[in-house]
Design a protein around this motif. Structure first.
Motif, PDB file in Angstrom:
ATOM      1  N   ILE A  56       0.836  -1.207   0.000  1.00 19.98           N
ATOM      2  CA  ILE A  56       0.000   0.000   0.000  1.00 19.98           C
ATOM      3  C   ILE A  56       0.869   1.254   0.000  1.00 19.98           C
ATOM      4  N   HIS A  57       1.901   1.258   0.823  1.00 17.11           N
ATOM      5  CA  HIS A  57       2.796   2.424   0.880  1.00 17.11           C
ATOM      6  C   HIS A  57       3.520   2.628  -0.452  1.00 17.11           C
ATOM      7  N   ALA A  58       3.898   1.530  -1.118  1.00 14.24           N
ATOM      8  CA  ALA A  58       4.569   1.643  -2.412  1.00 14.24           C
ATOM      9  C   ALA A  58       3.658   2.236  -3.475  1.00 14.24           C
ATOM     10  N   ALA A  59       2.355   1.986  -3.351  1.00  8.00           N
ATOM     11  CA  ALA A  59       1.392   2.508  -4.326  1.00  8.00           C
ATOM     12  C   ALA A  59       0.932   3.924  -4.011  1.00  8.00           C
ATOM     13  N   LYS A  60       1.236   4.406  -2.819  1.00  7.37           N
ATOM     14  CA  LYS A  60       0.720   5.711  -2.384  1.00  7.37           C
ATOM     15  C   LYS A  60       1.076   6.863  -3.328  1.00  7.37           C
ATOM     16  N   PRO A  61       2.277   6.900  -3.918  1.00  8.90           N
ATOM     17  CA  PRO A  61       2.563   7.997  -4.855  1.00  8.90           C
ATOM     18  C   PRO A  61       1.610   8.063  -6.044  1.00  8.90           C
ATOM     19  N   TYR A  62       0.917   6.970  -6.324  1.00  9.22           N
ATOM     20  CA  TYR A  62      -0.019   6.922  -7.455  1.00  9.22           C
ATOM     21  C   TYR A  62      -1.467   7.049  -6.987  1.00  9.22           C
ATOM     22  N   ALA A  63      -1.652   7.505  -5.758  1.00  6.02           N
ATOM     23  CA  ALA A  63      -2.971   7.494  -5.135  1.00  6.02           C
ATOM     24  C   ALA A  63      -4.025   8.233  -5.937  1.00  6.02           C
ATOM     25  N   MET A  64      -3.667   9.333  -6.569  1.00 10.00           N
ATOM     26  CA  MET A  64      -4.651  10.120  -7.309  1.00 10.00           C
ATOM     27  C   MET A  64      -5.093   9.436  -8.597  1.00 10.00           C
ATOM     28  N   HIS A  65      -4.417   8.371  -8.990  1.00  6.90           N
ATOM     29  CA  HIS A  65      -4.776   7.647 -10.212  1.00  6.90           C
ATOM     30  C   HIS A  65      -5.451   6.309  -9.915  1.00  6.90           C
ATOM     31  N   ILE A  66      -5.486   5.910  -8.657  1.00  8.33           N
ATOM     32  CA  ILE A  66      -6.010   4.588  -8.311  1.00  8.33           C
ATOM     33  C   ILE A  66      -7.478   4.698  -7.911  1.00  8.33           C
ATOM     34  N   ARG A  67      -8.333   4.094  -8.734  1.00  7.13           N
ATOM     35  CA  ARG A  67      -9.770   4.093  -8.472  1.00  7.13           C
ATOM     36  C   ARG A  67     -10.304   2.689  -8.158  1.00  7.13           C
ATOM     37  N   ARG A  68      -9.560   1.679  -8.612  1.00  7.78           N
ATOM     38  CA  ARG A  68      -9.991   0.301  -8.373  1.00  7.78           C
ATOM     39  C   ARG A  68      -8.828  -0.511  -7.797  1.00  7.78           C
ATOM     40  N   ILE A  69      -9.160  -1.362  -6.849  1.00  4.02           N
ATOM     41  CA  ILE A  69      -8.155  -2.226  -6.233  1.00  4.02           C
ATOM     42  C   ILE A  69      -8.694  -3.652  -6.222  1.00  4.02           C
ATOM     43  N   PHE A  70      -7.828  -4.588  -6.602  1.00  2.00           N
ATOM     44  CA  PHE A  70      -8.190  -6.004  -6.579  1.00  2.00           C
ATOM     45  C   PHE A  70      -7.333  -6.712  -5.555  1.00  2.00           C
ATOM     46  N   LEU A  71      -7.994  -7.388  -4.618  1.00  3.12           N
ATOM     47  CA  LEU A  71      -7.293  -8.141  -3.585  1.00  3.12           C
ATOM     48  C   LEU A  71      -6.980  -9.542  -4.098  1.00  3.12           C
ATOM     49  N   ALA A  72      -5.700  -9.825  -4.303  1.00  5.08           N
ATOM     50  CA  ALA A  72      -5.263 -11.130  -4.779  1.00  5.08           C
ATOM     51  C   ALA A  72      -4.695 -11.904  -3.582  1.00  5.08           C
ATOM     52  N   ASP A  73      -4.442 -13.216  -3.664  1.00  6.72           N
ATOM     53  CA  ASP A  73      -4.444 -14.042  -4.865  1.00  6.72           C
ATOM     54  C   ASP A  73      -5.815 -14.726  -5.065  1.00  6.72           C
ATOM     55  N   GLY A  74      -5.801 -16.062  -4.942  1.00  2.00           N
ATOM     56  CA  GLY A  74      -6.921 -16.848  -5.414  1.00  2.00           C
ATOM     57  C   GLY A  74      -8.228 -16.710  -4.673  1.00  2.00           C
ATOM     58  N   ASN A  75      -8.205 -16.394  -3.398  1.00  2.00           N
ATOM     59  CA  ASN A  75      -9.466 -16.255  -2.643  1.00  2.00           C
ATOM     60  C   ASN A  75      -9.240 -15.406  -1.395  1.00  2.00           C
ATOM     61  N   ALA A  76      -9.127 -14.112  -1.614  1.00  2.00           N
ATOM     62  CA  ALA A  76      -8.807 -13.189  -0.519  1.00  2.00           C
ATOM     63  C   ALA A  76      -9.844 -13.210   0.589  1.00  2.00           C
ATOM     64  N   LEU A  77     -11.074 -13.608   0.281  1.00  2.00           N
ATOM     65  CA  LEU A  77     -12.124 -13.596   1.298  1.00  2.00           C
ATOM     66  C   LEU A  77     -11.883 -14.649   2.382  1.00  2.00           C
ATOM     67  N   VAL A  78     -10.877 -15.491   2.200  1.00  3.83           N
ATOM     68  CA  VAL A  78     -10.528 -16.474   3.228  1.00  3.83           C
ATOM     69  C   VAL A  78      -9.954 -15.808   4.480  1.00  3.83           C
ATOM     70  N   LEU A  79      -9.465 -14.585   4.345  1.00  2.00           N
ATOM     71  CA  LEU A  79      -8.902 -13.878   5.494  1.00  2.00           C
ATOM     72  C   LEU A  79      -9.976 -13.611   6.554  1.00  2.00           C
ATOM     73  N   ALA A  80      -9.548 -13.536   7.800  1.00  4.67           N
ATOM     74  CA  ALA A  80     -10.463 -13.187   8.883  1.00  4.67           C
ATOM     75  C   ALA A  80     -11.099 -11.826   8.604  1.00  4.67           C
ATOM     76  N   THR A  81     -12.352 -11.685   8.984  1.00  2.00           N
ATOM     77  CA  THR A  81     -13.083 -10.453   8.683  1.00  2.00           C
ATOM     78  C   THR A  81     -12.408  -9.231   9.293  1.00  2.00           C
ATOM     79  N   ASP A  82     -11.918  -9.337  10.524  1.00  2.00           N
ATOM     80  CA  ASP A  82     -11.253  -8.200  11.165  1.00  2.00           C
ATOM     81  C   ASP A  82     -10.044  -7.740  10.351  1.00  2.00           C
TER      82      ASP A  82
END
Length: 297
Positions: A56-82
């Motif tokens: 996220i910090h590496a992408a911050k310089p491009y913040a004004m151009h970022i409108r969409r973010i995709f959480l990878a890899d194969g099934n990010a929803l496996v992470l705990a909700t918190d």
């Protein structure tokens, strides 16, 4: 766009071509489907927050151009909700023009989230989930080792829709082979009717190197459908989709795996889509030297 050098390949849906790809896991937690070889080269692991925040910090310089973010890899929803909520909060604070966060999800991931958890994720910015349903048939799902029954696969999709998160469902034409083509088409249509996703994508089976299904084909245990029969199956599948007139489901069959590109809005364009599929079936009827590997490298 991604800022990561972790092990393993990076995959994303075609519609996320201009998104910031944030790898919150490596690989796929299931990684046992017989038709897939996407993450066979890596051991699944969740990413610690410091690795996620570094991206996220590496992408911050491009913040004004970022409108969409995709959480990878194969099934990010496996992470705990918190943890997912903490990630979504960091994204909202870092990218002021952010419009949408999306991710892949497996059926077990969705079933393991409560309705309240899914609603909280939606409120925090998770706007779209891509779900590989693949088939709505119990026999086909069992044979490809999807890890759920048809009833469970349907319930998983229904949970996302009920939470108000947009759902893009992927199905695979030809997944049942010649033996189970008819039941695959009929029961996948029934599943689509029950889930009522906002988007439905039909891919065509590809026999990937390193996949168990390829081994089954080469040993004579799986007989794939030729192009014209793929269209016959797709015709039967679309014929069985019966969504309420007020629904707007974007149907696409424009993946690199597909023999013919198709596009429609269901149910409004159903008759036209069926005519297009019938025309494609006629066009492909004379193809006799088709590649069962479907041009896979």
């Amino acid at each position: 766009m991604y800022f990561d050098n972790a092990e393993g390949p990076v995959f994303r849906p075609p519609s996320e071509a201009h998104s910031f790809i944030l790898r919150v896991t490596v690989g796929c937690s299931h990684n046992a489907c017989t038709y897939c070889n996407m993450y066979k080269s890596v051991q699944f692991r969740t990413r610690p927050m410091n690795e996620i925040m570094d991206q996220i910090h590496a992408a911050k310089p491009y913040a004004m151009h970022i409108r969409r973010i995709f959480l990878a890899d194969g099934n990010a929803l496996v992470l705990a909700t918190d943890k997912l909520l903490a990630i979504l909060d960091a994204l909202a604070r870092t990218f002021p023009r952010l419009q949408r966060v999306a991710c892949y999800a497996g059926p077990r991931d969705m079933l393991n989230k409560t309705p309240a958890e899914l609603e909280a994720l939606k409120a925090a910015g998770l706007k779209l989930v891509y779900y590989g349903l693949e088939s709505g048939d119990d026999v086909v799902l069992s044979r490809v080792n999807k890890g759920v029954t048809a009833a469970e696969a349907i319930e998983a999709g229904q949970r996302i829709v009920a939470a108000g998160i947009k759902l893009s469902v992927m199905i695979i034409a030809g997944l049942g082979g010649k033996e189970h083509s008819a039941r695959h088409a009929a029961n996948t249509a029934r599943a689509a009717n029950a889930i009522r996703p906002q988007m439905l994508s039909a891919l065509t089976l590809m026999l990937y190197r390193g996949s168990e299904l390829l081994e089954q084909f080469e040993s004579g245990r799986f007989v794939p459908l030729p192009p014209a029969e793929i269209m016959e199956e797709l015709y039967e599948l679309v014929s069985g989709i019966d969504l309420p007139p007020a629904e707007h489901c974007l149907f696409r069959s424009n993946h690199i795996s597909n023999h013919i590109a198709l596009a429609a809005t269901l149910p409004k364009d159903k008759d036209r889509l069926l005519a297009d599929i019938a025309a494609a079936r006629k066009e492909l009827a004379d193809v006799t030297d088709w590649d069962p590997y479907n041009n896979v490298e």
